[in-house]
Design a protein around this motif. Structure first.
Motif, short mmCIF file in Angstrom:
data_model
loop_
_atom_site.label_atom_id
_atom_site.label_comp_id
_atom_site.label_asym_id
_atom_site.label_seq_id
_atom_site.Cartn_x
_atom_site.Cartn_y
_atom_site.Cartn_z
N LEU A 81 2.29 1.74 -3.40
CA LEU A 81 1.25 2.28 -4.27
C LEU A 81 1.00 3.76 -3.95
O LEU A 81 0.72 4.56 -4.86
CB LEU A 81 -0.05 1.49 -4.09
CG LEU A 81 -0.04 0.05 -4.63
CD1 LEU A 81 -1.36 -0.65 -4.30
CD2 LEU A 81 0.19 0.04 -6.13
N SER A 82 1.10 4.12 -2.67
CA SER A 82 0.92 5.53 -2.30
C SER A 82 1.99 6.40 -2.93
O SER A 82 1.72 7.51 -3.40
CB SER A 82 0.95 5.68 -0.77
OG SER A 82 -0.10 4.96 -0.17
N VAL A 126 0.83 -1.20 0.00
CA VAL A 126 0.00 0.00 0.00
C VAL A 126 0.86 1.25 0.00
O VAL A 126 0.57 2.23 -0.71
CB VAL A 126 -0.94 -0.01 1.23
CG1 VAL A 126 -1.63 1.33 1.38
CG2 VAL A 126 -1.97 -1.13 1.09
N ILE A 170 -4.60 3.11 -9.27
CA ILE A 170 -3.80 2.90 -8.05
C ILE A 170 -4.65 3.17 -6.81
O ILE A 170 -4.63 2.42 -5.84
CB ILE A 170 -2.55 3.81 -8.08
CG1 ILE A 170 -1.55 3.30 -9.12
CG2 ILE A 170 -1.90 3.84 -6.68
CD1 ILE A 170 -0.33 4.20 -9.27
N SER A 171 -5.44 4.26 -6.87
CA SER A 171 -6.29 4.61 -5.74
C SER A 171 -7.33 3.53 -5.45
O SER A 171 -7.58 3.17 -4.29
CB SER A 171 -6.99 5.94 -6.02
OG SER A 171 -7.87 6.27 -4.98
N ASP A 193 -3.80 6.34 4.18
CA ASP A 193 -4.04 7.41 3.21
C ASP A 193 -3.25 8.66 3.59
O ASP A 193 -2.73 9.38 2.73
CB ASP A 193 -5.53 7.76 3.17
CG ASP A 193 -6.30 6.79 2.28
OD1 ASP A 193 -5.64 6.09 1.50
OD2 ASP A 193 -7.53 6.75 2.37
N GLN A 239 -5.60 0.40 -4.02
CA GLN A 239 -5.14 0.73 -2.67
C GLN A 239 -6.32 0.69 -1.70
O GLN A 239 -6.20 0.18 -0.58
CB GLN A 239 -4.49 2.11 -2.68
CG GLN A 239 -3.88 2.52 -1.35
CD GLN A 239 -3.29 3.91 -1.41
OE1 GLN A 239 -3.63 4.70 -2.28
NE2 GLN A 239 -2.41 4.21 -0.49
N HIS A 240 -7.45 1.20 -2.12
CA HIS A 240 -8.64 1.19 -1.28
C HIS A 240 -9.05 -0.25 -0.94
O HIS A 240 -9.40 -0.55 0.21
CB HIS A 240 -9.80 1.91 -1.98
CG HIS A 240 -11.08 1.90 -1.21
ND1 HIS A 240 -11.30 2.70 -0.11
CD2 HIS A 240 -12.22 1.17 -1.38
CE1 HIS A 240 -12.51 2.46 0.37
NE2 HIS A 240 -13.09 1.54 -0.38
#
Length: 624
Positions: free
Chosen positions: A42-43, A39, A87-88, A151, A91-92
């Motif tokens: 990915l962030s 994660v 990506i968002s 996040d 990630q979620h």
């Protein structure tokens, strides 16, 4: 000092319970460090894709102003937008899955600790509140991941990147922007402590509500029969109102966080537009640079809003985690064993061999014991049944329940405990099972101090039928196999018929798979008692403890029960509690108790001649 007394003094009420620190939350997150690492990567990628977009927009504006061809700039920008969205989304998903994993692990850990707590803890805690900690409190831990924390980590990367880019574009505009943001950050930090306190109070109120609902539902038949339904509804409603009020306090404080982020965004944008427009007019920066600066401003403020939300979520979670940790940090039964004495190096086979050789199965040597009690219970110090279900409140020490009790139960014989209510009979069985430990004195099993034996090995040698004959929700088979999970259906049916429960098997086509209902509500009181005895008979341990095991039976079933117990008791040690002396007059030994003291020991005929209390009891039951 007894476990109950120690626990009573150390116990903290929910209102004064500790608030967890963030460091206590970290272990739950580290259990999922592999996924969280993905994660975070990915962030970083998402932040990079987002930060590149204002730069491309600025370049597009410059190209358009110069009347040059756009080339692939538009497609690159579109690709960055799509990649950032993908990506968002992924990630979620990972955060949601990890959040559920955190809830699962916290629930497993909490339930494992609860079921290993000393019995004295359950005497002073409400079932509904404990259930609330497993359900409601653990759920709030999910919000740490799904509503902000990770996040915020990704957002911080975007924040730093945007900050650097804005510093390069125009330090003056950045300085004014940071002034506005600093004011908003200070405001949120000041609100954070109040959010955490309010969240803890809200979760405590939810626990109170769960306890009130559990109380009303568990006694719904008594409530209906007493025409107390409306009063119980009103009582639960008051608890619900308390939980609502606490929730409103959390909402009112949290609501202040939301406009802070909005005001920071609007004021910053107005400052940038006003001052930025002036600087464009003066030639200090270009229009393209101003547009890029505004886009970076949005990227600066959005992570800030996420961080504000994370502060609210984390503080709520830390309030709930404090209630979870309060239970997890309580010492378990086995924690006390290490304090009392080292465990004896005895294997299960060796312990069974000792029981088969030693002439004395159980021995009490000058045993004194006092339950932990609440101040609200002081009015009835001799009520032994009240000891088993102590209400919530401040804990003090009870008057002694047992005072210098000494007796022995010979191996392979039947020992009966008799005496008036509150004499300490059920307490003796609880001490043998090590639900509690003596305040003074020793309880021995085959000559060994039971405090030196592993509790699992000790209890494997003992079958225990409680006074209220509890039945677990589930099926007949599940209830019977609680202590003997490897028992066959044939063995289960045999013990059921031995205690005259064959009719229960036959009246339902499901047989052993027939449900018994919550607390065995689909069985009669006598059937529940016989089922509990059948469970102990199926295990067939060398020692059987029977607490008023025939109190709910009619004459016919009592005789059948006694025959079944006599059959399984051959070669085993029985310790039986009975108010009806007719069920124990043929015991090898009868121990008479009064006010926690042994006042006579012998056979029925010996006690009639030597012990006035026993003679009086026998006279009232027409046995003299």
């Amino acid at each position: 000092m007894s476990n109950a007394r120690t626990l009573g003094r150390n116990r903290r009420t929910p209102q004064t319970g500790p608030r967890a620190k963030f460091s206590q939350l970290v272990p739950y997150l580290l259990e999922h460090k592999a996924v969280l690492s993905v994660v975070i990567v990915l962030s970083i990628l998402g932040a990079a894709a987002s930060l590149a977009q204002p730069l491309l927009v600025s370049q597009l504006i410059t190209v358009v102003q110069a009347n040059e061809p756009l080339g692939n700039l538009v497609w690159v920008l579109v690709a960055l937008v799509v990649v950032a969205a993908l990506i968002s989304g992924y990630q979620h998903y990972l955060l949601q899955r990890t959040g559920e994993g955190v809830v699962l692990s916290s629930r497993r850990q909490l339930v494992a600790r609860m079921l290993h707590l000393p019995i004295a803890e359950f005497d002073t805690r409400r079932t509904g509140d404990l259930v609330s900690r497993v359900g409601s409190d653990t759920t709030l831990l999910r919000a740490v991941l799904t509503q902000g924390l990770v996040d915020a980590i990704g957002g911080s990367l975007t924040f730093i990147g945007a900050l650097i880019a804005m510093l390069i574009i125009d330090p003056v505009l950045l300085g004014l922007t940071l002034l506005v943001i600093t004011v908003s950050v200070v405001t949120v930090v000041l609100l954070a402590a109040r959010i955490r306190t309010a969240s803890l109070q809200a979760q405590t109120k939810v626990g109170d509500l769960a306890a009130a609902v559990e109380r009303a539902i568990s006694a719904v038949r008594t409530v209906r029969a007493s025409n107390a339904t409306d009063r119980e509804i009103a009582a639960v409603g008051e608890e619900a109102k308390g939980a609502w009020s606490a929730g409103i306090r959390v909402a009112s404080i949290s609501a202040l966080v939301v406009p802070v982020a909005g005001i920071a965004m609007q004021v910053s944008l107005l400052v940038v537009l006003g001052v930025g427009g002036f600087r464009v007019a003066s030639g200090a920066i270009t229009v393209a640079s101003l547009v890029a600066f505004i886009l970076f401003l949005f990227m600066l403020i959005m992570p800030l809003g996420t961080a504000f939300g994370a502060i609210t979520s984390v503080n709520s979670a830390l309030g709930a985690l404090g209630r979870i940790q309060e239970i997890i940090e309580l010492p378990s039964e086995t924690d006390y064993d290490r304090e009392i004495a080292p465990l004896a190096d005895v294997t299960p086979n060796e312990l069974s061999a000792l029981l088969s050789m030693d002439d004395t199965a159980i021995a009490f040597e000058d045993v004194h014991f006092a339950y932990a009690r609440t101040r609200s219970d002081e009015a009835d110090p001799d009520n032994e049944s009240a000891d088993e279900h102590l209400p919530e409140g401040n804990v003090t020490d009870r008057q002694p329940v047992l005072r210098g009790v000494s007796f022995s139960a010979p191996r392979g014989q039947r020992t009966a405990l008799v005496g008036p209510s509150g004499a300490g009979k059920s307490t003796i069985l609880a001490l043998i099972e090590r639900f509690y430990d003596p305040s003074v004195g020793v309880v021995r099993l085959a000559g060994l101090d039971i405090r030196t034996l592993p509790r699992t090995e000790l209890r494997a040698q003992i079958g225990y039928v409680e006074q209220d004959a509890p039945v677990l929700a589930g099926t007949l088979r599940e209830n019977l196999m609680l202590a003997t999970p490897d028992a066959t259906d044939e063995e289960c049916e045999r013990v059921l018929r031995a205690v005259n429960l064959g009719e229960v098997l036959e009246r339902n086509p499901l047989g052993l798979s027939a449900p018994v209902g919550e607390d065995g509500v689909m069985l009669s009181g006598g059937e529940r008692q016989r089922l509990a005895i059948a469970r102990a008979l199926l295990a067939a341990p060398p020692i059987l403890l029977l607490d008023e095991s025939t109190s709910s039976l009619d004459g016919v079933n009592e005789q059948m029960m006694r025959a079944a117990i006599d059959a399984v008791a051959e070669g085993r040690t029985l310790i039986v509690i009975a108010h009806r002396l007719s069920t124990v007059v043929d015991s090898d030994q009868i121990v008479v108790l009064d006010h926690g003291e042994v006042v006579g020991t012998g056979t029925h005929s010996e006690l009639v001649a030597s012990t006035p209390l026993y003679k009086e009891l026998a006279k009232h039951q027409l046995l003299v």
